[in-house]
Write a protein that holds these residues in place. Sequence first.
Motif, short mmCIF file in Angstrom:
data_model
loop_
_atom_site.label_atom_id
_atom_site.label_comp_id
_atom_site.label_asym_id
_atom_site.label_seq_id
_atom_site.Cartn_x
_atom_site.Cartn_y
_atom_site.Cartn_z
N THR A 222 -8.93 6.49 2.02
CA THR A 222 -8.49 5.84 0.80
C THR A 222 -9.11 6.58 -0.38
O THR A 222 -10.31 6.87 -0.37
CB THR A 222 -8.92 4.36 0.76
OG1 THR A 222 -8.34 3.68 1.88
CG2 THR A 222 -8.46 3.69 -0.53
N ARG B 270 0.83 -1.19 0.00
CA ARG B 270 0.00 0.00 0.00
C ARG B 270 0.87 1.26 0.00
O ARG B 270 1.78 1.39 0.82
CB ARG B 270 -0.92 0.03 1.22
CG ARG B 270 -1.83 -1.18 1.35
CD ARG B 270 -2.91 -0.95 2.42
NE ARG B 270 -2.35 -0.68 3.73
CZ ARG B 270 -2.10 -1.61 4.65
NH1 ARG B 270 -2.35 -2.89 4.37
NH2 ARG B 270 -1.62 -1.28 5.83
N SER C 6 -10.57 4.46 5.29
CA SER C 6 -9.56 3.49 4.84
C SER C 6 -9.99 2.07 5.15
O SER C 6 -10.76 1.81 6.08
CB SER C 6 -8.21 3.78 5.51
OG SER C 6 -8.32 3.64 6.91
N ASN D 130 -3.56 5.31 0.09
CA ASN D 130 -4.02 5.71 1.42
C ASN D 130 -3.44 7.05 1.84
O ASN D 130 -2.29 7.37 1.52
CB ASN D 130 -3.62 4.65 2.47
CG ASN D 130 -4.44 3.39 2.34
OD1 ASN D 130 -5.36 3.32 1.54
ND2 ASN D 130 -4.10 2.39 3.12
#
Length: 444
Positions: free
Chosen positions: A323, A45, A70, A340
């Motif tokens: 997100t 991520r 998120s 993110n």
Amino acid sequence: MTNGTILHSLHPLGQLDKFRKDPLLFLESQATKNDERVQFRFANRTVHLLLNPALIKEVLVTQSKSFQKSNQFKELSLLIGEGLVTSECPLHTKQRKIMQPYFTPRHIQKYVSEMIGSATGTMEGWETGTLRDISKDMMQVTLAVITKTMFNMNDHEAHEKVGVHLEKILEMATKRIRSFLKPPVSWPLRELKQYKASIEELKRVVEEIIQHREILSEEKEDLLHALLHSRDDEGNHMKRDQLIDEVMTIFVAGHETTANLLSWFFYALENNEHVKELVYEEVDRVVGKEELCSEHLPNLPYTRQALEETLRLYPPVWMFGRTSVRDVKIGDHFIKKGENVLISPYIMHRNPKYFQDPLSFDPDRFYKTRKESIPPYAYFPFGGGSRVCIGNHFALQEALVIAALYVQRFNFTLSSDHRVECHPLITLRPKGGMFMNVERKVDK
């Protein structure tokens, strides 16, 4: 400094291991690398840590539709389902519309006498001259307040029913949020069985609260009444699962964060003798030996400032994430769909660019004229935008009531052999509790 720093790591987990070992230290170290944004990797991520109030405002307000909660935050869904904290639009908008009238400043004034009664009831059994875990005590009193004001129930045993379970849930949820590989909750592992059992026990307590109200002939127009009697556009009642999710959200979030605020408040007073003297002097002068009432509260501005300063240094919600749901540009920075964004009130509130001598405890920062000079989203203990904490006014009013009551009646002294550390679970707790010697000051 440039307007963005990208940190590369060859480790398969990127910076995740460093974050898991000491989240606050990790974030503090990243914040020294740039004024606006630091980009790094947690496993697969891409993460952007925002360090500029204008960028934070874009994410939370002006471009909020480009972001959602998120995925890591979804771990809480097992506990609070699609409640107000975890739900997305349009459900979030619909549910917030139902609840909002019960959290306006005007409506909160109606709760003051119940807040005072619940808080007073929990302190009557205190044994003074003994060492007490103040963090546990604050959990008990805030739980009593939320149970009475939102659900019209007197249940001073509520903490014993949920405290142990909530502790286990927060520990496990935090562990899973920070894990790259986590087993499904359906796996027959001992810790997962305990995790699910604790959640089920909390849901059982909530179901009891709802059933208790349903059999009562007397009605009270509180939040639970609103949820039970709400209708959608087709005239249908709220589904039972959704009702439980919303009650669970208020039940858990409505006392956990305020309890942590109060624990850190008493800790901060013990470490700042001058501030402590001013707070005690104000409460003694305004309230004295009278019974605390709503008329006293506007005359306790310094105590309220001390609570706001506590929220600055020890924000219960110390970090949260978003997100991106589409490619988006914030400021001069491009964020791709699925990446993110991390936002940390803890880091922003300690930024020397926005707070002079940021580690000192100075309630005068929140004196009216000085408070106005703080940039928006440099200080945001309750989040911001359309998802600002619905209970922000309630929490500050409740904290002021409880702080005034306990300052009026007791003296607190931090245990000399107890080292206090921040424990960044989902909320910022004192690690291992907050142990203080308590002496009764006024014989009420």
